[in-house]
Design an enzyme around this catalytic site. Sequence first.
Site, mmCIF file in Angstrom:
data_model
loop_
_atom_site.group_PDB
_atom_site.id
_atom_site.type_symbol
_atom_site.label_atom_id
_atom_site.label_comp_id
_atom_site.label_asym_id
_atom_site.label_seq_id
_atom_site.Cartn_x
_atom_site.Cartn_y
_atom_site.Cartn_z
ATOM 1 N N LYS C 74 1.081 -1.196 0.093
ATOM 2 C CA LYS C 74 -0.155 -0.580 0.258
ATOM 3 C C LYS C 74 0.984 0.756 -0.058
ATOM 4 O O LYS C 74 2.077 0.900 0.205
ATOM 5 C CB LYS C 74 -1.237 -0.205 0.795
ATOM 6 C CG LYS C 74 -1.508 1.020 0.642
ATOM 7 C CD LYS C 74 -2.776 0.879 2.503
ATOM 8 C CE LYS C 74 -3.613 1.535 2.716
ATOM 9 N NZ LYS C 74 -5.009 1.630 3.587
ATOM 10 N N SER C 149 -9.394 1.627 2.887
ATOM 11 C CA SER C 149 -8.701 2.089 2.435
ATOM 12 C C SER C 149 -7.847 1.517 1.228
ATOM 13 O O SER C 149 -7.474 2.238 0.426
ATOM 14 C CB SER C 149 -7.859 3.364 2.934
ATOM 15 O OG SER C 149 -7.354 2.930 4.057
ATOM 16 N N SER C 173 -9.789 -0.515 7.449
ATOM 17 C CA SER C 173 -9.742 -0.218 5.768
ATOM 18 C C SER C 173 -8.307 -1.538 5.105
ATOM 19 O O SER C 173 -8.228 -1.260 3.968
ATOM 20 C CB SER C 173 -8.333 0.920 5.929
ATOM 21 O OG SER C 173 -8.769 2.446 5.748
#
Lengths: 104, 479, 490
Positions: C74, C149, C173
């Site tokens: 990420k 996210s 997330s």
Amino acid sequence: MSGREPGHLGRDEVAHVAKLARLDLTDDELDRFTGQLAQVLDHAADVAGLDLADVPPTAHPLPVRNVLRPDRPVPSLDRDDALAAAPDVEDHRFRVPRILGEAP
Amino acid sequence: MSEWETVVGLEVHCELKTETKLFCGCRNAFGEEPNTNVCPVCLGLPGSLPVLNEQAVELAMRIGTALGCDIRPSSFHRKNYFYPDMPKDYQVSQYDEPINLGGALDLPDGTRIGIVRAHLEEDTGKTTHIGEGGRIHSADHSLVDYNRSGVPLVEIVSEPDMRSATQARAYAAELRAVLVATGASDGRMEEGSMRVDANVSVHHPGDPFGTRCEIKNLNSLRSLARAIDYEAARQVALIEGGDTVAQETRHWDEDAGQTRSMRSKEEAYDYRYFPEPDLVPVDPDEPWRQRVAGSLALLPAARRSRLVDLLGGHPTAAQSEQVLSAVDQGLDDLVVAAADTGAPAALALARAANEVAADVDAGRSLDPAAFAKLLTMEAAGLLSATQAKDVLADLLAAGGGDPEAVARDKGFEAMSDDSLADVVRQVVDANPDEWARFRDGDDGDRKKLSGFFTGKVMKATAGKANGKAVAAELDRLRG
Amino acid sequence: MNAIQIADDVRSGRRSARSVAEAALAAVAAGDGDVAAFLLVTGDAALAAADRVDEVVAAGGDPGPLAGVPVALKDNLCTKGVPTTCGSRILDGWRPPYDATVVDRLRAAGAVVVGKTNLDEFAMGSSTENSAFGPTRNPRDTSRVPGGSSGGSAAAVAAGFVHLALGSDTGGSIRQPAALCGVVGMKPTYGAVSRYGLVAFASSLDQIGPFATTVADAALLFEAIGGHDPCDSTSLDRPAEPVSGSLDAGVQGLRVGVCAELVDGVDADVAKRVRQAADALAAAGASVREVSVPELRYGLSAYYLIAPAEASSNLARYDGVRFGLRVPADDVAAMNTATRTAGFGPEVKRRIMLGTYALSAGYYDAYYGQAQRVRTLVIRAFDRAYADVDVLLGATAPSTAFPLGDRVDDPMAMYLSDVCTIPSNLAGHPAISVPFGTGDDGLPVGVQVLAPALAEATLFRVAAAMEAAAPPTTGAVAAAPGASGEEPVR
């Protein structure tokens, strides 16, 4: 730090908060944000209204104490690496436009 | 019109003498090339995290112990505000759970000044303002060096217990001596390792305290005293003129000798303190506290009492000055060591405070045995005061030596009573008018003229004469 | 083929790490145009890393438990010398001068980092639509969100580009996008994985965790990255919990509580799958009961005060002074404002303002202070529940993946996506989402297992048992077949 009841979140308050956070909002955004923030805070009213005087706050989820580091030097960044991402450099220092006031 | 009283509280930020910074392993060093002691943590780069320096906690505990504070479990808070010298745009500090709470500092004259708290926090970077005169208000732009960012500080807040500039200065001086004695800091105001801000207000005794102003930019003890006097006078003039004192922060302008208003707003800034989630609480265990308490060096107040005790407990005004000076210069250990080996304490103190102080560094490494021997020689009349001082200078330069040998090499021997009497007679005969005034005058005349004659005798004997012996001989001649 | 098998093949020399890396890069090149999981593909570095793994194997050494396995990160994880944007214009082009600790550990385990994945800006969001660089699409149905996210990491695994990915979980997330994309996603106990190098959103809630196609792979990745880090004061002073070894221990005698607050109020088809999972565990020998933990209902409100508050402080450093975007102005305060105004998207601004307000003088006690007390309530409520059960079961997300654009103008609706995941972050407890069939619309459903702090072994055990009994997740995958020619993810 005590005092005010959670109350009506007005446009002026939001404008003041934006200034504290160094954000410039358009009038449109100010209106929209005021509405949206008020909505979130309304939703949070269920929390605000609870009587939790006897409940201690949790700052850390797990009870850890005394995490310390020995006072021994560790290599610092190469100055070039430290300054590499700087938007503006002068004399090996980070250059910023003039500062209008002293620190608060 | 009833009298005005000045009320002063001091906030002292002292940089701790650690190897590394408070939250990272970058070196804590003064005066190095800009931005050479920085890392992701003290630059506040995204993703970086703080880890607390054990030695900073130790030194904070020493300060707390020395000031008689309650050393408590403590936690850190974030103080949020934007400023370019703050890499994270928040400062990690301590808020409602400081490591040291309460305490007091006793001044040399015995006054006790209360301490509110002494907590840990991180220092900011340093900004240089480029433009007219290097002052912030006329600058074109600024340059930031983060070497100092993250250096450990202890902020010591006093109660508003001081009532004059002199007292405030004495507090700052004594606090500095304590900080140096604990090894926590080197207390150099000019270098910025000790920074003093003064909160000053005025009132009529008996009335509540007046509105206070905070004075910043005090770079020496002298500036501190001058600024307080100026500010108190300014406030009194304001009030007597029908105005009110605005609560504000003011900047001391050393050149102009004035305080100037810094901030236009009167309201307090909203720092939005909240517990620092990246750090956990600190709770020094009992063994650690004991170690700190047990290893604390002798503090200045204790050093002063030690010397006073050596003198037998009732120092003269001159001796009190000498005690302050000897402790202040770090020469009290020498005096104590010399007295321990039999040298007369009062003489040891006087020589230390007056003569050894001329070369403090040498004095601190002077062999106490040599010093003691010299003092004993002087006390026994084997050397005059002048001769003793001469030998002392040699001993200081060499760090020690044999005073007897040095005296011999210099050709110092005490004068015999007869040869001294001859010289005194000669000087008296050469100065008949003065002799007449000495013989017939009052105490004041005699004192003054005794000095006159002694000076002449010293000159005639190239310093070999013993002052006391000269005075005794003059008295004998007078009858 | 899964990560464990790949690592095995590479370590034994049956397959070269280079060939694995090449296949992964090819899959990304072929398929990511439709998904947009990646912000940056680090092809050359990946091949070089793969070569190094092969060299170690050739020399008779062991490159580590993740040898040659392609991993996606990420883009809020710092990678030295490699752009790390956090999905934000304010960090566009920023190259960190250091690696996050988890990145160091991945490399030490022999993993091959293939690229940085898309996310909601600064991890704030539940759909990956808040990225400054465009949304990621759900590989199951590219008209829908992947969740957020960590949408990019979830999608990269779901699309078969990589077998493993790392995300971060502050309010769900990792777990929520895992559920929406039909992959495994897990949030460790707070402090179990170092946060050093994770760009902070809400410091007391953030944790880095694994995405994988199987529970066993997720367990392996968790073990590789977990454990004490002296650079993170909040990291627990213990090594990573060993979990792989006990995955097959079964659930005989384990007590499972189906948590009403994590089932009532979610879509009916999602609730159905939760009950199905509960039944499967019962059939496998667990003792299943209904439980209620009423205080969990306060979690959402407390979270939306605590997280923005911490974020407002964590994001203050983006001021145009030392790194990242600078919009010039005459004085530094104006420069800060211009930079932040131009550099942050609306959701980030919204949360910064909410957080600043919650901390401000006069409101601290009512908002942030109160929220921290609610946090204590939630922790105590969990403790009480865990006196009677070993794990809790519930939905991960209230619905299947919603269409792109559906909730962007309604922040409150977006925030409600996190109602099932938030309590674990507040308490600092581990939780995992396991794909368990589909909703009525054929889109993946994830069922969530929650456990007390440090109970990862139990957590993974239950997850493995659920996985073994899980109905297939049908539906075409938008991207090309996976990295090693394998079947698309179930």
